[in-house]
Write a protein that holds these residues in place. Structure first.
Motif, PDB file in Angstrom:
ATOM      1  N   PRO A 109       1.305  -1.409  -0.210  1.00  8.22           N
ATOM      2  CA  PRO A 109      -0.313   0.194   0.245  1.00  8.22           C
ATOM      3  C   PRO A 109       0.486   1.491  -0.066  1.00  8.22           C
ATOM      4  CG  PRO A 109       0.026  -1.159   2.266  1.00  8.22           C
ATOM      5  CD  PRO A 109       0.451  -2.297   1.132  1.00  8.22           C
ATOM      6  N   VAL A 110      -0.161   2.419  -0.588  1.00  8.49           N
ATOM      7  CA  VAL A 110       0.974   3.943  -1.017  1.00  8.49           C
ATOM      8  C   VAL A 110      -0.141   4.580   0.167  1.00  8.49           C
ATOM      9  CG1 VAL A 110       2.299   5.131  -2.256  1.00  8.49           C
ATOM     10  CG2 VAL A 110       1.776   2.585  -2.718  1.00  8.49           C
ATOM     11  N   ILE A 111       0.872   5.523   0.631  1.00  7.83           N
ATOM     12  CA  ILE A 111      -0.606   6.284   0.962  1.00  7.83           C
ATOM     13  C   ILE A 111       0.294   7.554   0.593  1.00  7.83           C
ATOM     14  CG2 ILE A 111      -0.098   7.849   3.363  1.00  7.83           C
ATOM     15  CD1 ILE A 111       0.545   5.984   5.314  1.00  7.83           C
ATOM     16  N   LEU A 112      -0.421   8.786  -0.100  1.00  6.48           N
ATOM     17  CA  LEU A 112      -0.684   9.491  -1.050  1.00  6.48           C
ATOM     18  C   LEU A 112      -0.445  10.920   0.195  1.00  6.48           C
ATOM     19  CD1 LEU A 112      -2.974   8.518  -3.920  1.00  6.48           C
ATOM     20  CD2 LEU A 112      -0.033   7.852  -4.082  1.00  6.48           C
ATOM     21  N   GLU A 113       0.361  11.805  -1.222  1.00  5.36           N
ATOM     22  CA  GLU A 113       0.815  13.100  -0.097  1.00  5.36           C
ATOM     23  C   GLU A 113      -1.274  13.398  -0.022  1.00  5.36           C
ATOM     24  OE1 GLU A 113       1.484  13.786  -4.689  1.00  5.36           O
ATOM     25  OE2 GLU A 113       0.729  12.041  -3.851  1.00  5.36           O
ATOM     26  N   ASP A 114      -2.341  13.384  -0.422  1.00  9.05           N
ATOM     27  CA  ASP A 114      -3.235  13.917   0.465  1.00  9.05           C
ATOM     28  C   ASP A 114      -3.917  13.561   1.389  1.00  9.05           C
ATOM     29  OD1 ASP A 114      -4.386  11.989  -1.493  1.00  9.05           O
ATOM     30  OD2 ASP A 114      -5.444  13.233  -1.699  1.00  9.05           O
TER      31      ASP A 114
END
Length: 360
Positions: free
Chosen positions: A237-242
């Motif tokens: 999983p990737v936590i995006l900038e927002d």
């Protein structure tokens, strides 16, 4: 000497044996948490799938993320943090916070970077010295980076990182993952001694973002039928900038799938551990992980399946997945398709036999 009786923190020469590369962890679900901290980059590569560049200004708010890392580590969920962008080292204060968090939690911290900081070796050393907790530097270079950053700069970045007892890898993107003249020049520039310590990994150039306009990115042949293959990217999983949490590490599809089942939560609205737990129990994500998006597509109702493209590039399961996920109607139809008793049984079997999770 018994190191366990007197452990030393990462960032010291004596503790270098504790550092591990993150890539072998990618095969296990949620062992690596990716942080896409910015889409800002100091260069403008023609093949960039996320279209990053100097014009961007996005930056991930870390407070809602880092507060949970120690608990996720101690419970055995994550073993590493993988930072990417954009260019993460444009935000050195944030990188210091992430490195310090990794050090405290006892998890590996790997960073993807173009290595621009290798221009000045002394300054680069000071910067890395301020980030105890980093364990791995993953340098990106190729024919599309080189007009902005020479091979000598990349080599210097690798040398400085090695001198700080960091693991170093260099990733090169080429059409179809072929060995090219660029790879030969890179290895010649590195020299025999450096090559022995720094793996050079060749990856495939794919369409997406600015790469859509590069002819050589369209190397895959198209054919009728749905592409096959299970998806290992759902492990990461990737936590995006927002603050949105993308269920897979393919950030190229993030904009297209912004309002889809691939977005499993937002760290500003609920705790990260709850988001990750929900993703691990999500039948749709697990179906894609174990069997691939074709498994889902084949279980759609005929009218829904007819909305998919008639042709796909061979092996491009990401295109099929994003076609399903980016359409709200198809996304809901996909959820229904994996909730039948037959599908649930197959998914459970897949998790036990293919993903090695019999006792989850």
């Amino acid at each position: 000497m018994d190191q366990s009786a007197n452990p030393e923190p990462w960032g010291t020469r004596a503790a270098v044996c504790e550092k591990k590369r993150v890539q072998p962890m990618f095969s296990r679900m949620h062992r690596v948490l990716s942080l896409y901290i910015t889409n800002k980059c100091n260069i403008l590569c023609g093949h960039c799938g996320v279209e990053s560049g100097p014009h961007e200004s996005t930056l991930l708010t870390l407070e809602d993320v880092l507060v949970h890392i120690s608990a996720l580590s101690s419970s055995g969920i994550i073993e590493a943090i993988h930072v990417s962008g954009g260019e993460p080292f444009l935000y050195q204060d944030e990188m210091r916070r992430i490195a310090r968090c990794g050090l405290t939690a006892g998890v590996q911290v790997a960073v993807n970077t173009n290595g621009f900081w290798g221009r000045h070796s002394a300054r680069a050393g000071v910067m890395l010295d301020s980030m105890a907790g980093l364990s791995q530097i993953i340098l990106s270079t190729d024919a599309y980076h080189e007009p902005f950053l020479s091979l000598e700069i990349v080599r210097n970045a690798a040398q400085v990182a090695l001198s700080r007892d960091l693991l170093v890898d260099i990733y090169v993107c080429t059409p179809a993952g072929r060995r090219t003249e660029f790879v030969d020049r890179l290895e010649l520039c590195l020299g025999e001694e450096l090559r022995a310590q720094v793996p050079v990994v060749v990856t495939t150039l794919e369409t997406g973002g600015r790469a859509d306009f590069i002819p050589e990115a369209h190397w895959r042949q198209t054919s009728e039928g749905l592409p096959s293959g299970r998806c290992d990217l759902v492990n990461r999983p990737v936590i995006l900038e927002d603050g949105d949490v993308l269920a897979c590490c393919n950030t190229t599809v993030a904009k297209r799938c912004k309002h889809s089942p691939l977005i499993v939560g937002n760290t500003h609205r609920e705790p990260l551990p709850e988001i990750l737990h929900r993703a691990r129990e999500d039948n749709l994500l697990q179906a894609i992980r174990c069997f691939g998006p074709r498994f889902v597509a084949e279980r759609l109702e005929p009218d829904d399946r007819a909305q998919l493209n008639r042709e796909y590039r061979e092996g491009d399961i990401c295109a099929l997945c994003s076609d399903i996920m980016s359409d709200p109607h198809l996304g809901e139809a996909a959820r229904r398709a994996v909730e039948t008793q037959e599908a649930k049984l197959l998914i459970e079997t897949g998790r036990a036999l293919l993903a090695g999770e019999p006792d989850r």
